[in-house]
Design a protein around this motif. Structure first.
Motif, short mmCIF file in Angstrom:
data_model
loop_
_atom_site.label_atom_id
_atom_site.label_comp_id
_atom_site.label_asym_id
_atom_site.label_seq_id
_atom_site.Cartn_x
_atom_site.Cartn_y
_atom_site.Cartn_z
N ASP A 162 -14.30 31.32 25.81
CA ASP A 162 -15.59 31.47 25.16
C ASP A 162 -16.68 31.32 26.22
OD1 ASP A 162 -14.43 31.77 22.67
OD2 ASP A 162 -14.50 29.62 22.24
N GLY A 163 -17.71 32.12 26.11
CA GLY A 163 -18.80 32.03 27.07
C GLY A 163 -19.55 33.33 27.15
N PRO A 164 -20.70 33.31 27.80
CA PRO A 164 -21.54 34.51 27.87
C PRO A 164 -21.10 35.51 28.92
CG PRO A 164 -22.60 32.70 29.01
CD PRO A 164 -21.35 32.13 28.41
N GLN A 165 -20.15 35.15 29.78
CA GLN A 165 -19.76 36.03 30.88
C GLN A 165 -19.00 37.26 30.39
OE1 GLN A 165 -18.38 33.01 30.35
NE2 GLN A 165 -16.16 33.19 30.46
N LYS A 166 -19.15 38.35 31.13
CA LYS A 166 -18.31 39.53 30.93
C LYS A 166 -17.19 39.47 31.95
CE LYS A 166 -22.11 42.53 29.40
NZ LYS A 166 -22.90 43.76 29.71
N GLU A 167 -15.96 39.80 31.52
CA GLU A 167 -14.81 39.67 32.41
C GLU A 167 -13.97 40.94 32.44
OE1 GLU A 167 -12.63 36.02 32.63
OE2 GLU A 167 -13.88 35.11 31.07
N ASP A 211 -6.56 34.27 43.38
CA ASP A 211 -5.47 33.63 42.66
C ASP A 211 -5.20 34.25 41.29
OD1 ASP A 211 -4.65 31.59 44.53
OD2 ASP A 211 -6.53 30.56 44.10
N GLY A 212 -6.04 35.19 40.90
CA GLY A 212 -5.85 35.85 39.62
C GLY A 212 -6.85 35.38 38.58
N ILE A 213 -7.09 36.22 37.59
CA ILE A 213 -8.16 35.98 36.63
C ILE A 213 -7.94 34.76 35.75
CG2 ILE A 213 -7.24 37.51 34.82
CD1 ILE A 213 -10.28 38.48 34.57
N SER A 214 -6.70 34.32 35.60
CA SER A 214 -6.43 33.16 34.77
C SER A 214 -6.38 31.85 35.55
CB SER A 214 -5.11 33.34 34.01
OG SER A 214 -4.02 33.42 34.93
N ALA A 215 -6.61 31.89 36.86
CA ALA A 215 -6.49 30.70 37.70
C ALA A 215 -7.51 29.63 37.31
CB ALA A 215 -6.65 31.06 39.17
N PRO A 216 -7.11 28.38 37.24
CA PRO A 216 -8.04 27.30 36.89
C PRO A 216 -9.25 27.21 37.81
CG PRO A 216 -5.79 26.52 36.71
CD PRO A 216 -5.71 27.89 37.32
N PRO A 251 -8.52 39.86 40.22
CA PRO A 251 -7.19 40.47 40.16
C PRO A 251 -6.41 40.02 38.93
CG PRO A 251 -7.63 39.58 42.35
CD PRO A 251 -8.71 39.07 41.46
N ASP A 252 -5.57 40.92 38.43
CA ASP A 252 -4.76 40.59 37.25
C ASP A 252 -3.55 39.74 37.60
OD1 ASP A 252 -3.09 42.43 38.48
OD2 ASP A 252 -3.29 43.96 36.92
N SER A 253 -3.30 39.52 38.89
CA SER A 253 -2.18 38.69 39.34
C SER A 253 -2.55 38.10 40.70
CB SER A 253 -0.91 39.53 39.46
OG SER A 253 -1.08 40.58 40.39
N PRO A 254 -1.84 37.05 41.15
CA PRO A 254 -2.18 36.41 42.42
C PRO A 254 -2.14 37.37 43.61
CG PRO A 254 -0.74 34.99 41.15
CD PRO A 254 -0.79 36.31 40.43
N GLN A 255 -3.13 37.24 44.49
CA GLN A 255 -3.25 38.11 45.66
C GLN A 255 -3.50 37.29 46.92
OE1 GLN A 255 -3.20 41.57 45.75
NE2 GLN A 255 -2.75 41.77 43.58
N SER A 256 -2.97 36.08 46.96
CA SER A 256 -3.19 35.20 48.12
C SER A 256 -2.61 35.83 49.38
CB SER A 256 -2.52 33.84 47.88
OG SER A 256 -3.15 33.17 46.81
N GLY A 257 -3.32 35.62 50.49
CA GLY A 257 -2.86 36.11 51.79
C GLY A 257 -3.01 37.62 51.97
N MET A 258 -3.75 38.27 51.08
CA MET A 258 -3.92 39.72 51.18
C MET A 258 -4.93 40.12 52.25
SD MET A 258 -1.86 41.30 49.20
CE MET A 258 -2.58 42.93 49.06
#
Length: 258
Positions: A64-69, A13-18, A38-45
């Motif tokens: 904010d958080g310890p994760q690398k993205e 659904d993309g990197i900003s998806a809830p 993905p930088d944009s939605p890729q549903s159904g791919m």
């Protein structure tokens, strides 16, 4: 001091998806997290990969958080390939994909970018899980998912998964109090009865919108569809070896070399 598990997080659904943001928050309680999505939605791919154009992966900070993205220009399967080959400094102990906005139960697993990302990790021998919530809305409430996601991921880290097996988890769109628990299931026999809405553009050229109705053809009470309809989280072990072993003997009886 023991090294924390390394967990690769991705989605379709993309990197900003809830749903992805929720999954990250759960995974950072279990290990070191690297996100490649993905930088944009890729549903159904499905399991599409990029062969004829350039791929990009850019380091980003969304929360904010310890994760690398990393935000990737490719498909979900591309994200996993790139993560393993180029981005991660060690082999992940677990790959989780989702939480998808919408169902990936039954036949939907075939079309799912969410599950294809998990399958790609499974092909590499990495324990992998795809998570989906039965709510397609961008504003979906993922709160009820958290404890189930954590429980299943913890068990996968503890016990591992057999080679060739990936977990497909679907969560009903209910409150935590309404969900009855987790049920291990098989994939229901179901399909889509599809239609194309044919229209014309302003230049008079035909174009089509795909629509359809999901039809459950399986009356079994051991299926993912039954579990979801009855208030359970469905947990289905799937395999990406598509060989129909039961038909090999029959094929060998054909006169193929006469």
């Amino acid at each position: 001091m023991a090294q924390k598990p390394l967990i690769l997080v991705t989605n379709d659904d993309g990197i900003s998806a809830p749903g992805l943001r929720t999954l990250i928050k759960v995974m950072i309680t279990l290990g070191d997290v690297v996100v490649v999505a993905p930088d944009s939605p890729q549903s159904g791919m499905g399991h599409a990969i990029t062969l004829d154009s350039m791929l990009y992966a850019e380091r980003v900070t969304l929360d904010d958080g310890p994760q690398k993205e990393y935000s990737c220009s490719g498909t979900p399967a591309d994200c996993v390939k790139l993560a393993i080959r180029e981005i991660l400094d060690r082999r992940p102990d677990l790959c989780v994909s989702g939480i998808n906005h919408g169902s990936n139960s039954s036949i939907n697993v075939i079309y799912s970018g969410t599950m294809s990302a998990a399958i790609e990790a499974g092909i590499e021998g990495i324990p992998a899980i795809g998570f989906s919530l039965l709510d397609y809305a961008w504003s979906a409430n993922f709160e009820a998912c958290k404890s189930y996601v954590k429980t299943i991921a913890e068990n996968a880290l503890k016990h591992g998964l057999p080679n060739g097996v990936v977990l497909n988890v679907n969560i009903p769109n209910l409150t935590k109090k309404q969900i009855k628990g987790i049920k291990v299931c098989r994939q229901a026999k179901a399909n889509w009865v599809e239609e194309f809405d044919k229209r014309k553009n302003p230049q008079g050229k035909d174009y089509y919108w795909l629509s359809g109705k999901f039809v459950n053809l399986d009356g079994g009470e051991d299926t993912d569809e039954w579990a979801l309809e009855n208030g359970y989280v469905s947990l289905v072990p799937i395999q990406f070896d598509l060989t129909a072993y039961h038909f090999i003997q029959n094929l060998n009886s054909w006169k193929l070399n006469d």
